[in-house]
Design a protein around this motif. Structure first.
Motif, mmCIF file in Angstrom:
data_model
loop_
_atom_site.group_PDB
_atom_site.id
_atom_site.type_symbol
_atom_site.label_atom_id
_atom_site.label_comp_id
_atom_site.label_asym_id
_atom_site.label_seq_id
_atom_site.Cartn_x
_atom_site.Cartn_y
_atom_site.Cartn_z
ATOM 1 N N GLY A 1 -38.233 26.466 -3.613
ATOM 2 C CA GLY A 1 -38.220 25.157 -2.997
ATOM 3 C C GLY A 1 -39.218 24.627 -2.354
ATOM 4 O O GLY A 1 -39.348 23.453 -1.908
ATOM 5 N N ASP B 1 -29.431 25.750 -11.649
ATOM 6 C CA ASP B 1 -28.188 25.234 -11.953
ATOM 7 C C ASP B 1 -27.525 24.638 -10.635
ATOM 8 O O ASP B 1 -27.014 23.567 -10.602
ATOM 9 C CB ASP B 1 -27.375 26.255 -12.724
ATOM 10 C CG ASP B 1 -27.836 26.518 -14.019
ATOM 11 O OD1 ASP B 1 -27.753 25.778 -14.927
ATOM 12 O OD2 ASP B 1 -28.411 27.828 -14.310
ATOM 13 N N ALA B 2 -27.579 25.565 -9.709
ATOM 14 C CA ALA B 2 -27.210 25.064 -8.267
ATOM 15 C C ALA B 2 -27.912 24.040 -7.791
ATOM 16 O O ALA B 2 -27.124 23.171 -7.116
ATOM 17 C CB ALA B 2 -27.169 26.238 -7.042
ATOM 18 N N ARG B 3 -29.246 23.848 -7.910
ATOM 19 C CA ARG B 3 -30.123 22.735 -7.361
ATOM 20 C C ARG B 3 -29.627 21.444 -8.365
ATOM 21 O O ARG B 3 -29.790 20.376 -7.730
ATOM 22 C CB ARG B 3 -31.387 22.877 -7.749
ATOM 23 C CG ARG B 3 -31.767 23.931 -6.605
ATOM 24 C CD ARG B 3 -31.905 23.522 -5.389
ATOM 25 N NE ARG B 3 -31.932 24.672 -4.294
ATOM 26 C CZ ARG B 3 -32.434 24.549 -2.958
ATOM 27 N NH1 ARG B 3 -32.128 23.286 -2.535
ATOM 28 N NH2 ARG B 3 -32.294 25.463 -2.130
ATOM 29 N N ALA C 1 -26.792 20.428 -9.418
ATOM 30 C CA ALA C 1 -25.335 19.878 -8.982
ATOM 31 C C ALA C 1 -26.002 19.190 -7.726
ATOM 32 O O ALA C 1 -25.251 18.229 -7.738
ATOM 33 C CB ALA C 1 -24.507 20.967 -8.641
ATOM 34 N N ARG C 2 -26.833 19.435 -6.919
ATOM 35 C CA ARG C 2 -27.118 18.926 -5.771
ATOM 36 C C ARG C 2 -27.942 17.661 -6.156
ATOM 37 O O ARG C 2 -27.983 16.607 -5.396
ATOM 38 C CB ARG C 2 -28.004 19.657 -4.923
ATOM 39 C CG ARG C 2 -27.379 20.836 -4.317
ATOM 40 C CD ARG C 2 -28.151 21.580 -3.371
ATOM 41 N NE ARG C 2 -28.572 21.024 -2.199
ATOM 42 C CZ ARG C 2 -29.022 21.575 -1.065
ATOM 43 N NH1 ARG C 2 -29.304 22.814 -0.995
ATOM 44 N NH2 ARG C 2 -29.297 20.876 -0.049
ATOM 45 N N VAL C 3 -28.595 17.714 -7.012
ATOM 46 C CA VAL C 3 -29.611 16.361 -7.721
ATOM 47 C C VAL C 3 -28.651 15.331 -8.066
ATOM 48 O O VAL C 3 -28.576 14.300 -7.589
ATOM 49 C CB VAL C 3 -30.433 16.848 -8.921
ATOM 50 C CG1 VAL C 3 -30.866 15.590 -9.611
ATOM 51 C CG2 VAL C 3 -31.545 17.831 -8.815
ATOM 52 N N THR C 4 -27.473 15.696 -8.860
ATOM 53 C CA THR C 4 -26.438 14.539 -9.191
ATOM 54 C C THR C 4 -25.549 14.146 -7.900
ATOM 55 O O THR C 4 -25.356 13.045 -8.115
ATOM 56 C CB THR C 4 -25.765 15.165 -10.399
ATOM 57 O OG1 THR C 4 -25.013 16.166 -10.008
ATOM 58 C CG2 THR C 4 -26.482 15.455 -11.945
ATOM 59 N N ARG C 5 -25.473 15.124 -7.201
ATOM 60 C CA ARG C 5 -24.841 14.731 -6.192
ATOM 61 C C ARG C 5 -25.202 13.509 -5.050
ATOM 62 O O ARG C 5 -24.629 12.845 -4.357
ATOM 63 C CB ARG C 5 -24.265 15.969 -5.078
ATOM 64 C CG ARG C 5 -22.995 15.590 -4.179
ATOM 65 C CD ARG C 5 -22.684 16.917 -3.653
ATOM 66 N NE ARG C 5 -23.604 17.965 -3.017
ATOM 67 C CZ ARG C 5 -23.684 19.204 -3.456
ATOM 68 N NH1 ARG C 5 -22.977 19.526 -4.347
ATOM 69 N NH2 ARG C 5 -24.603 20.055 -2.800
ATOM 70 N N HIS C 6 -26.606 13.919 -5.098
ATOM 71 C CA HIS C 6 -27.435 12.936 -4.446
ATOM 72 C C HIS C 6 -28.118 11.720 -4.861
ATOM 73 O O HIS C 6 -29.367 11.140 -4.577
ATOM 74 C CB HIS C 6 -28.433 13.805 -3.497
ATOM 75 C CG HIS C 6 -28.068 14.851 -2.643
ATOM 76 N ND1 HIS C 6 -27.522 14.356 -1.371
ATOM 77 C CD2 HIS C 6 -27.483 15.998 -2.538
ATOM 78 C CE1 HIS C 6 -26.993 15.351 -0.608
ATOM 79 N NE2 HIS C 6 -26.866 16.369 -1.354
ATOM 80 N N ASP D 1 -35.415 11.792 -9.785
ATOM 81 C CA ASP D 1 -34.732 11.300 -8.268
ATOM 82 C C ASP D 1 -34.252 9.879 -8.379
ATOM 83 O O ASP D 1 -34.297 9.365 -9.535
ATOM 84 C CB ASP D 1 -35.711 11.713 -7.171
ATOM 85 C CG ASP D 1 -36.982 10.435 -7.329
ATOM 86 O OD1 ASP D 1 -36.964 9.348 -7.869
ATOM 87 O OD2 ASP D 1 -38.165 10.577 -6.484
#
Length: 137
Positions: free
Chosen positions: A15, A92-94, A96-101, A123
């Motif tokens: 990260g 994959d976990a990241r 999910a965060r990308v689309t959520r934000h 972004d």
């Protein structure tokens, strides 16, 4: 240096580390020639998943790959550019965060055997970056 060792070496901190760069140009050989002549880098040919992958090497260490876009249907319309990869703990976990934000997935996650898993994101303002998790050692 083994491909697995290279991947691990480039993923120094999840990260927070820019782990790899790729040059996308119509003529990969011309791109290699330019950067080897201008910056004094060397070229190292590596076979990945059935294709040759030229890498630019600085001070004995691979620093970037070179991808030819001409005559590659998957690269149609891709302009010449440098791409940057950043190490993450779990692609994959990241995602999910990308689309959520408010970001989006440009290239879905893919695995490169013995190298790792990666996906290209944008972004909310449209800037692109690759997320990368190295393959287990």
């Amino acid at each position: 240096m083994a491909e697995q060792d290279m991947a691990k070496e480039h993923a120094l901190a999840e990260g927070s580390t820019f782990t790899w760069h790729e040059l996308y140009v119509p003529d990969g050989e011309a791109g290699v020639q330019f950067y080897t002549e201008v910056l004094g880098w060397q070229m190292q040919q590596t076979a990945l998943e059935g294709f040759d992958y030229p890498m630019l090497v600085a001070n004995g260490r691979p620093v970037a790959g070179v991808m030819s876009t001409k005559d590659n249907p998957q690269m149609a319309g891709v302009p010449p550019h440098w791409a940057t990869y950043i190490a993450v703990d779990d692609v994959d976990a990241r995602l999910a965060r990308v689309t959520r934000h408010g970001g989006s997935v440009v290239v879905p996650p893919m695995d490169i055997p013995s190298v790792g898993r990666m996906a290209l994101i944008a972004d909310p303002q449209g800037a692109h970056i690759w997320l990368f998790t190295s393959a287990p050692m």
